[in-house]
Write a protein that holds these residues in place. Sequence first.
Motif, PDB file in Angstrom:
ATOM      1  N   GLU A  19       0.833  -1.205   0.000  1.00  0.00           N
ATOM      2  CA  GLU A  19       0.000   0.000   0.000  1.00  0.00           C
ATOM      3  C   GLU A  19       0.869   1.258   0.000  1.00  0.00           C
ATOM      4  OE1 GLU A  19      -2.906   2.685  -0.180  1.00  0.00           O
ATOM      5  OE2 GLU A  19      -3.107   0.536  -0.500  1.00  0.00           O
ATOM      6  N   ALA A  20       1.972   1.224   0.754  1.00  0.00           N
ATOM      7  CA  ALA A  20       2.874   2.381   0.802  1.00  0.00           C
ATOM      8  C   ALA A  20       3.541   2.609  -0.556  1.00  0.00           C
ATOM      9  CB  ALA A  20       3.930   2.172   1.879  1.00  0.00           C
ATOM     10  N   VAL A  21       3.933   1.536  -1.219  1.00  0.00           N
ATOM     11  CA  VAL A  21       4.551   1.665  -2.544  1.00  0.00           C
ATOM     12  C   VAL A  21       3.546   2.246  -3.528  1.00  0.00           C
ATOM     13  CG1 VAL A  21       5.467   0.367  -4.493  1.00  0.00           C
ATOM     14  CG2 VAL A  21       6.269  -0.134  -2.199  1.00  0.00           C
ATOM     15  N   ARG A  22       2.330   1.740  -3.493  1.00  0.00           N
ATOM     16  CA  ARG A  22       1.303   2.245  -4.411  1.00  0.00           C
ATOM     17  C   ARG A  22       1.002   3.722  -4.155  1.00  0.00           C
ATOM     18  NH1 ARG A  22      -2.026  -3.185  -3.775  1.00  0.00           N
ATOM     19  NH2 ARG A  22      -1.121  -4.335  -5.511  1.00  0.00           N
ATOM     20  N   ARG A  23       0.940   4.105  -2.900  1.00  0.00           N
ATOM     21  CA  ARG A  23       0.674   5.509  -2.560  1.00  0.00           C
ATOM     22  C   ARG A  23       1.821   6.404  -3.013  1.00  0.00           C
ATOM     23  NH1 ARG A  23      -1.780   7.671   2.435  1.00  0.00           N
ATOM     24  NH2 ARG A  23      -3.187   5.905   2.203  1.00  0.00           N
ATOM     25  N   ALA A  24       3.066   5.935  -2.798  1.00  0.00           N
ATOM     26  CA  ALA A  24       4.225   6.730  -3.205  1.00  0.00           C
ATOM     27  C   ALA A  24       4.263   6.898  -4.721  1.00  0.00           C
ATOM     28  CB  ALA A  24       5.518   6.081  -2.717  1.00  0.00           C
ATOM     29  N   ARG A  25       3.991   5.830  -5.451  1.00  0.00           N
ATOM     30  CA  ARG A  25       3.986   5.925  -6.915  1.00  0.00           C
ATOM     31  C   ARG A  25       2.836   6.799  -7.413  1.00  0.00           C
ATOM     32  NH1 ARG A  25       7.937   4.320 -10.207  1.00  0.00           N
ATOM     33  NH2 ARG A  25       6.429   3.517 -11.678  1.00  0.00           N
ATOM     34  N   ALA A  26       1.686   6.735  -6.727  1.00  0.00           N
ATOM     35  CA  ALA A  26       0.549   7.570  -7.113  1.00  0.00           C
ATOM     36  C   ALA A  26       0.841   9.047  -6.865  1.00  0.00           C
ATOM     37  CB  ALA A  26      -0.692   7.152  -6.339  1.00  0.00           C
ATOM     38  N   ASN A  27       1.686   9.349  -5.890  1.00  0.00           N
ATOM     39  CA  ASN A  27       2.054  10.738  -5.596  1.00  0.00           C
ATOM     40  C   ASN A  27       3.205  11.234  -6.465  1.00  0.00           C
ATOM     41  OD1 ASN A  27       0.090  11.129  -3.704  1.00  0.00           O
ATOM     42  ND2 ASN A  27       1.400  10.637  -1.966  1.00  0.00           N
ATOM     43  N   GLY A  28       3.637  10.431  -7.428  1.00  0.00           N
ATOM     44  CA  GLY A  28       4.649  10.879  -8.371  1.00  0.00           C
ATOM     45  C   GLY A  28       6.066  10.439  -8.073  1.00  0.00           C
ATOM     46  N   CYS A  29       6.307   9.727  -6.987  1.00  0.00           N
ATOM     47  CA  CYS A  29       7.660   9.270  -6.667  1.00  0.00           C
ATOM     48  C   CYS A  29       8.065   8.170  -7.639  1.00  0.00           C
ATOM     49  CB  CYS A  29       7.730   8.737  -5.240  1.00  0.00           C
ATOM     50  SG  CYS A  29       7.368   9.970  -3.992  1.00  0.00           S
ATOM     51  N   ARG A  30       9.233   8.284  -8.211  1.00  0.00           N
ATOM     52  CA  ARG A  30       9.706   7.285  -9.173  1.00  0.00           C
ATOM     53  C   ARG A  30      10.880   6.493  -8.627  1.00  0.00           C
ATOM     54  NH1 ARG A  30       5.485   7.045 -10.383  1.00  0.00           N
ATOM     55  NH2 ARG A  30       4.401   8.348 -11.843  1.00  0.00           N
TER      56      ARG A  30
END
Length: 176
Positions: A19-30
């Motif tokens: 869930e944390a990975v998905r949230r980070a990627r959704a917020n633009g973190c690459r």
Amino acid sequence: MSAPYGLLAEFATADLLLEAVRRARANGCRQVEAYAPFAVDGLAEALGFRSHAVQAWTFAGAVAGGLGTYLLQWYSAVIDYPLNIGGRPLNSWPSFIPPTFELAVLGAAFAAVLSMLIANGLPRLVHPLFGAPEFDLASRNRFFLCLRASDPTYHVGRSRQMLDDLHPLLLREVAA
């Protein structure tokens, strides 16, 4: 203090890490790194891994090994030292197949290991995350997420707030 490497968050379960990975990627973190003690279904896709470089290099190693072996045998039997024994043709390709296959497999294995090491950035004896005292739990029973400071979207306050909303067990800034 040296430059920051990133922000490290510790989670108790694989689902929370996912869930944390998905949230980070959704917020633009690459530039997101995830560490788990075992394989987590869907983690590679959530991190955005799409490269098939290891497979391509493995195939190239197999082709190079097989083709090189076949050409070496052909050159030595037909061009460099032709011997007509028992009336068989000089280019007796069926006898070339076993060594060609064996060295194609050997070339593929070498290419696979070498490309995997290069793709993983190994061997790397010292990593900034090794300085975090809790990080040794990544190989036992904890799940870690690191947001790299080199990511253009990284901002200490926003990144910390985003991860803090997921209620990690630990949230720490790691120095490079």
